[in-house]
Design an enzyme around this catalytic site. Structure first.
Site, PDB file in Angstrom:
ATOM      1  N   ASP A  55       0.852  -1.173   0.000  1.00 51.95           N
ATOM      2  CA  ASP A  55       0.000   0.000   0.000  1.00 51.95           C
ATOM      3  C   ASP A  55       0.900   1.240   0.000  1.00 51.95           C
ATOM      4  OD1 ASP A  55      -2.260   1.655   0.329  1.00 51.95           O
ATOM      5  OD2 ASP A  55      -2.038   1.609   2.508  1.00 51.95           O
TER       6      ASP A  55
ATOM      7  N   GLU B 262      -0.204   5.054   0.855  1.00 51.05           N
ATOM      8  CA  GLU B 262      -0.449   6.010   1.940  1.00 51.05           C
ATOM      9  C   GLU B 262      -0.499   5.295   3.290  1.00 51.05           C
ATOM     10  OE1 GLU B 262      -3.666   8.889   1.016  1.00 51.05           O
ATOM     11  OE2 GLU B 262      -3.573   8.015  -0.982  1.00 51.05           O
TER      12      GLU B 262
ATOM     13  N   ARG C  64     -15.703  13.346  -0.829  1.00 51.31           N
ATOM     14  CA  ARG C  64     -14.534  14.225  -1.002  1.00 51.31           C
ATOM     15  C   ARG C  64     -14.708  15.186  -2.177  1.00 51.31           C
ATOM     16  NH1 ARG C  64     -10.178   9.262  -0.557  1.00 51.31           N
ATOM     17  NH2 ARG C  64      -9.679   9.446   1.662  1.00 51.31           N
TER      18      ARG C  64
ATOM     19  N   ASP D  11      -5.183   2.962  -3.814  1.00 48.57           N
ATOM     20  CA  ASP D  11      -6.441   3.512  -4.312  1.00 48.57           C
ATOM     21  C   ASP D  11      -6.359   5.021  -4.489  1.00 48.57           C
ATOM     22  OD1 ASP D  11      -7.823   1.187  -4.792  1.00 48.57           O
ATOM     23  OD2 ASP D  11      -8.522   1.009  -2.733  1.00 48.57           O
TER      24      ASP D  11
ATOM     25  N   ASP E 252      -2.138  -1.053   5.566  1.00 45.17           N
ATOM     26  CA  ASP E 252      -2.495  -0.567   6.900  1.00 45.17           C
ATOM     27  C   ASP E 252      -3.982  -0.491   7.172  1.00 45.17           C
ATOM     28  OD1 ASP E 252      -3.060   1.568   5.221  1.00 45.17           O
ATOM     29  OD2 ASP E 252      -2.433   3.088   6.677  1.00 45.17           O
TER      30      ASP E 252
ATOM     31  N   ASN F  79      -9.106  -1.108   3.208  1.00 42.71           N
ATOM     32  CA  ASN F  79      -9.057  -1.369   1.768  1.00 42.71           C
ATOM     33  C   ASN F  79      -7.840  -2.203   1.360  1.00 42.71           C
ATOM     34  OD1 ASN F  79      -7.159   0.727   2.041  1.00 42.71           O
ATOM     35  ND2 ASN F  79      -7.582   1.502  -0.018  1.00 42.71           N
TER      36      ASN F  79
END
Lengths: 207, 207
Positions: free
Chosen positions: A7, A9, A46, A91, A152, A155
């Site tokens: 991942d 972020e 968002r 993502d 983390d 997702n």
């Protein structure tokens, strides 16, 4: 040879939206997949917020340009790339990730695309496909790579499940509680050790 | 976002076996997939030769350590990685490729593994799978990436056929004659232009 899927972020770079929230003073943008597991819902929320505050792509890119990889992330990633094949599964969107990829020395990144109007307004987003993290792990295994995946948040859990070996890195307590089957790591040293242990198990199994 | 799949030898780095042939003085090792399209036959022939001359992995690695990327290859690859996701698809072995990958700043590489005895003798080779170049392109398209593939020889033509767009780079005349459907490029400038043209067609088609 093992492929390690990471991942982005929270694992190698800061959470982009949290930083955008802080610098733009829109606290609602702090919401991430850690809080809202339904990604479509989260993105719609968002984009509506950005529209209401008249925030366009260049302003967001400027914030992201100012971000640096997490402390130790670059060294960890360099170490990993010398020993494994690495594919970042995120993502996020290529438009957002570009400056961060430069700082990470251009690892391979699988993510999504934004739909941006000529005036910079983010009109929409295009998920390359549903649950691309899990699908990408399955595709890598289909071409006969053993896969170790580390992430983390919510997702990431489907890609961890699809991988030969899954590892959590700095997960929130909710994810730890819900997915007790994955080892939890909190530093790059711990992640390094967990990756090597997973590699040992895969090679022991003749992979 | 488009994924560009590149062959390694002949496209970014010199032909490894030809260089091993020259430095070891075993001319029969010059045979490549350009001459022998049956890869299994070719590899068996090479390993038998190494055995007969008592050549082990460290001696071959030493030769490869002395090789450099082709003139302009690193600049081309850097340019490519800023604009596309790049996966190198090669029928070489990770043991051989390692020093070259360092010089190319660790792009993602899909290839094969050697079976090496403790004394360095190359006992065997393990193709990760049959026609992994083609299978990898199919896997990338299965996770919804448009794919541009570029290579120089027989063993690249199935990946070119599986890709959305195929490009030949410095191919031998036999390959040009047999596969007239692919544009032929002879310099990195031409390859850059061909990749951008292919990208334009893919984006024009809504990819």
């Amino acid at each position: 040879m093992v492929v390690v899927c990471l991942d982005l972020e929270g694992v190698l770079v800061p959470e982009v939206w949290i930083n955008v929230a802080e610098r733009t003073g829109i606290p609602e943008l702090r919401r991430t997949t850690r809080d809202e597991p339904d990604y479509d819902k989260l993105m719609r929320f968002r984009l509506d917020l950005l529209d209401r505050h008249n925030l366009r792509l260049p302003q967001i890119t400027e914030v992201i340009d100012g971000l640096e990889p997490l402390d130790g992330a670059l060294e960890f990633l360099d170490w990993l790339r010398e020993r494994f094949q690495v594919v970042i599964l995120s993502d996020t969107y290529y438009d957002f990730a570009r400056p961060l990829m430069r700082k990470l020395r251009y690892p391979t990144l699988f993510c999504h695309n934004l739909v941006v109007a000529p005036d910079g307004r983010i009109e929409d987003y295009r998920l390359r496909m549903r649950d691309q993290k899990q699908a990408s792990v399955i595709a890598l295994r289909a071409v006969h790579f053993p896969v170790i995946a580390a992430g983390d948040s919510y997702n990431d859990t489907t890609m961890l499940a699809a991988a030969d070996e899954g590892i959590l890195f700095r997960p929130p307590d909710t994810v730890v509680a819900e997915f007790p089957q994955y080892p939890v790591t909190r530093s790059y040293d711990e992640l390094r050790a967990a990756v090597l242990a997973a590699q040992g198990r895969l090679e022991g199994a003749g992979r």
